[in-house]
Write an enzyme that holds these catalytic residues in place. Structure first.
Site, PDB file in Angstrom:
ATOM      1  N   GLU A 240      -5.276  -6.629  12.449  1.00 13.36           N
ATOM      2  CA  GLU A 240      -4.856  -6.514  13.842  1.00 13.36           C
ATOM      3  C   GLU A 240      -5.679  -5.477  14.597  1.00 13.36           C
ATOM      4  O   GLU A 240      -5.758  -5.493  15.808  1.00 13.36           O
ATOM      5  CB  GLU A 240      -3.355  -6.203  13.936  1.00 13.36           C
TER       6      GLU A 240
ATOM      7  N   ARG B 237      -3.239   2.856  -2.780  1.00 14.79           N
ATOM      8  CA  ARG B 237      -1.861   3.088  -3.234  1.00 14.79           C
ATOM      9  C   ARG B 237      -1.326   1.949  -4.102  1.00 14.79           C
ATOM     10  O   ARG B 237      -0.378   2.155  -4.855  1.00 14.79           O
ATOM     11  CB  ARG B 237      -0.952   3.392  -2.043  1.00 14.79           C
TER      12      ARG B 237
END
Length: 179
Positions: free
Chosen positions: A103, A66
């Protein structure tokens, strides 16, 4: 006649929030609803162009995928080059890579070895800044190939995740979510 931005628009109203995507517990901020609206997209790219132009870039780097949507039209609008930061196996020719932690696991970005001339002023763009892992890795990868990374810009920043604190260049965002 050059484009004139209409009265200030709240771009947040063009962002669709999708709960539990891509997995349960995640609230996904979807920019496809922004970019398919021609007026809102013109306003967003106009604002990004004014922000990014202040960095005087030679080239814009878009993060897969994106980030390509903002970096490519801005590069054309600003008269500078565009390069892609991609996942493994997506770029032809010799590439330079960087593995980094997220993460939820690990990832890797690649850039073509000759995409940046040493010392070129680069602004890196993406759709979203969350925890800062991907954007931070992008800055490091660009430096690895000799870029002078002068800034970063995103459409959406999830400020409550404090990803900006992991980026050592100025970061600008169009839309902020504080919680």
């Amino acid at each position: 006649m050059p484009y004139q931005e209409p009265e200030p628009a709240d771009l947040k109203k063009y962002i669709r929030e999708v709960p539990d995507f891509p997995k349960e517990g995640i609230l996904f901020y979807d920019i496809s609803t922004l970019i398919r609206n021609p007026e809102a997209w013109q306003i967003a790219t106009g604002r990004l162009a004014r922000i990014v132009a202040k960095f005087n870039p030679d080239i814009l780097a878009g993060i897969e995928s994106r980030g390509f949507l903002t970096a490519a039209p801005l590069a054309m609008r600003l008269g500078c080059g565009f390069t892609m930061l991609r996942k493994p196996g997506k770029l032809p020719g010799k590439t330079v890579s960087l593995k980094y932690g997220l993460e939820y696991g690990h990832d890797e970005l690649h850039i073509q070895e000759d995409a940046i001339k040493p010392g070129q002023r680069v602004v890196v763009l993406d759709d979203l800044l969350a925890t800062g892992g991907t954007l931070g890795a992008s800055v490091s990868l660009l430096r690895k190939v000799g870029a002078e990374v002068v800034g970063a810009s995103v459409v959406i920043e999830l400020a409550f995740l404090k990803g900006r604190s992991k980026i050592d260049v100025p970061v600008t965002s169009l839309i902020n979510y504080e919680e």
